[in-house]
Design an enzyme around this catalytic site. Structure first.
Site, PDB file in Angstrom:
ATOM      1  N   LYS A 112       1.039  -3.208   4.663  1.00  0.00           N
ATOM      2  CA  LYS A 112       0.452  -2.405   3.583  1.00  0.00           C
ATOM      3  C   LYS A 112      -1.056  -2.469   3.692  1.00  0.00           C
ATOM      4  O   LYS A 112      -1.603  -3.440   4.229  1.00  0.00           O
ATOM      5  CB  LYS A 112       0.867  -2.979   2.224  1.00  0.00           C
TER       6      LYS A 112
ATOM      7  N   LYS B  16       5.036  -1.621   8.942  1.00  0.00           N
ATOM      8  CA  LYS B  16       5.073  -0.255   8.394  1.00  0.00           C
ATOM      9  C   LYS B  16       4.767  -0.291   6.919  1.00  0.00           C
ATOM     10  O   LYS B  16       5.324  -1.107   6.175  1.00  0.00           O
ATOM     11  CB  LYS B  16       6.490   0.331   8.600  1.00  0.00           C
TER      12      LYS B  16
HETATM   13  N1  GLU Z   1       4.028   3.953   0.495  1.00  0.00           N
HETATM   14  C1  GLU Z   1       5.439   4.152   0.574  1.00  0.00           C
HETATM   15  C2  GLU Z   1       6.190   2.913   0.123  1.00  0.00           C
HETATM   16  O1  GLU Z   1       5.675   2.104  -0.611  1.00  0.00           O
HETATM   17  C3  GLU Z   1       5.877   4.674   1.927  1.00  0.00           C
HETATM   18  C4  GLU Z   1       5.568   3.776   3.084  1.00  0.00           C
HETATM   19  C5  GLU Z   1       5.793   4.417   4.441  1.00  0.00           C
HETATM   20  O2  GLU Z   1       6.256   5.537   4.504  1.00  0.00           O
HETATM   21  O3  GLU Z   1       5.480   3.757   5.415  1.00  0.00           O
HETATM   22  O4  GLU Z   1       7.333   2.767   0.416  1.00  0.00           O
END
Ligand code: GLU
Length: 456
Positions: free
Chosen positions: A104, A68
């Site tokens: 990511k 995620k």
């Molecule tokens: N980009 C956000 C983070 O760095 C959210 C990631 C998400 O919601 O999966 O936490």
């Protein structure tokens, strides 16, 4: 020489592993990424020329659940950066206690230089290239720097089309394809409260920290570096809690009003309209009280001298915001903002890390020596992925939660995690950052395979 966020992350986990009694097998698994994917994204530009962009997806670890993490569009994106950010997601999901692993992604591009059509085509082509490695139970992207709900809608839509036209090699044919991505607009299966979640979660984390330590957030002054979606909602929420938002900035500069910016939403609107925060201090409620020639001027607007003095507000550089005489500093931009070069000059006593990895190792050591309290990134900004989990859960179960329900759950989870981290820090006499890693590692340990398989 300062080390990179990826090297820093590896050192942090190694240090915490000793304290959390992490098995050597789990530690070894966390020091690498499960899978790295690099793709080329050819796009036909509006002028008929062809450009090829570079995209990345890193799946760091899935012990706790599907990979995620967000997708960012930025000129600085490379594999090293994405690896570090994916690692942070594994730790973040563990610390906030949701059944997701860490991933990511990113594309090396300045999206502000693309037309809307080019941006959509880039996103759809990137999704097609990733379609075999993402999926609702496999890897679930979300927004990050320079990506937004509309971009998530394109990802969901393109994924749906791609998986319905080809049998995926990895992952199963899904009944809820929209759950492949979170941070979607409401009409595309998004959740109430996702937009506000990261900033709001950060404000809840700070509030919980103060509550735990018998302090009051009211009348504390705040500087917010980075005035995108995250910085904006954090500022608004902290202001509602009674803090004074003295300064906000973006990459090109900001505004400073020692007595507090009266109307954060108006400054955000001004930034959206003009592209800059600098100069946005004579707007909204301030200007409503001012004479007609002092009202917002569309581009490059500045208050006249008279009003500027009345408000004691002025423009500041992106560097100045970090060292203002405020109680709380909120880095909400990119990595490595707080360095050996500026950490001694930071006057704030509290740092709420809404950006991922904003503090270098040297700066961290300086803050620790000086007794500056840090609410570390994996805790401070976990509200975003937490509400992403709520969105995913609603998609998978065909539910729709109200905004107040989402905020209530967000508040409760953040408060629990903050209490756990700061109690661990106190018990073990370690920094809050190390404590957050210890909490995360314990959770990962309890889900990891107890021992590697061995032939007898
Ligand atoms: N980009 C956000 C983070 O760095 C959210 C990631 C998400 O919601 O999966 O936490």
């Amino acid at each position: 020489m300062s080390n990179s966020p990826w090297e820093r992350a590896q050192k942090l986990v190694q240090n915490a592993a000793a304290l959390a009694e992490t098995s050597p097998h789990l530690l070894a698994a966390l020091l690498v990424s499960d899978r790295t994917v690099e793709v080329s994204i050819p796009v036909e530009m509006d002028d008929g020329s062809q450009r090829v962009f570079h995209g990345y997806r890193v799946q760091h670890n899935n012990i706790l659940g599907a990979y995620k993490g967000g997708i960012r569009y930025h000129e600085s994106v490379d594999m090293e950066e994405v690896k570090a950010l994916a690692f942070l997601m594994t730790m973040k999901c563990a610390v906030i206690n949701i059944p997701f692993g860490g991933g990511k992604g990113g594309v090396r591009v300045d999206p502000k230089k693309l037309s809307a059509r080019e941006l959509e085509e880039l996103t759809r082509e990137f999704t097609r290239k990733l379609s075999l490695v993402i999926g609702p139970t496999l890897d679930v992207p979300a927004p990050d720097v320079n990506t937004n709900p509309e971009i998530m809608r394109w990802i969901a839509d393109e994924y749906k089309k791609t998986v319905s036209s080809q049998k995926p090699i990895i992952g199963s044919a899904e009944q809820h394809p929209e759950a492949v991505v979170t941070g979607k607009p409401l009409d595309a299966g998004g959740s109430e409260g996702r937009t506000e979640a990261t900033g709001l979660g950060g404000s809840y984390a700070l509030q919980a920290f103060f509550k735990e330590h018998g302090e009051d957030i009211r009348d504390k002054t705040v500087a917010v570096q980075g005035f995108g979606n995250v910085g904006r909602w954090a500022a608004e929420s902290l202001q509602k809690m009674g803090a004074k938002i003295a300064a906000v900035s973006d990459s090109r500069g900001g505004i400073y009003i020692p007595d507090g910016i009266p109307d954060i939403a108006a400054v955000y609107k001004c930034k959206k309209a003009s592209g800059l925060v600098a100069g946005c201090y004579c707007i909204g409620s301030v200007c409503d009280q001012a004479s007609s020639e002092e009202v917002l001027r569309p581009a490059g607007r500045m208050c006249d001298i008279k009003n500027r003095e009345k408000m004691r507000g002025h423009n500041i550089t992106p560097e100045e915001i970090l060292t203002l005489p405020v109680d709380i500093l909120v880095p909400a931009a990119l990595e490595d903002s707080l360095t050996a070069g500026n950490a001694e000059k930071v006057q704030a006593k509290y740092i709420l890390e809404l950006a991922n990895s904003p503090t270098t190792e040297e700066a961290d050591a300086i803050f620790e020596k000086r007794g500056v309290t840090i609410i570390p990134d994996i805790l401070a900004n976990a509200g975003g992925v937490l509400v992403s989990y709520f969105e995913w859960y609603q998609n998978m179960h065909g539910e729709r939660w109200s905004k107040s329900d989402v905020f209530e759950k967000l508040h409760a989870s953040v408060e629990t995690a903050v209490t756990e981290v700061f109690r661990t820090a106190k018990d073990k006499r370690i920094s809050s950052r190390t404590a957050a890693y210890v909490v995360a590692l314990r959770r990962l340990s309890s889900s990891a395979n107890p021992a590697p398989f061995r032939h007898r």
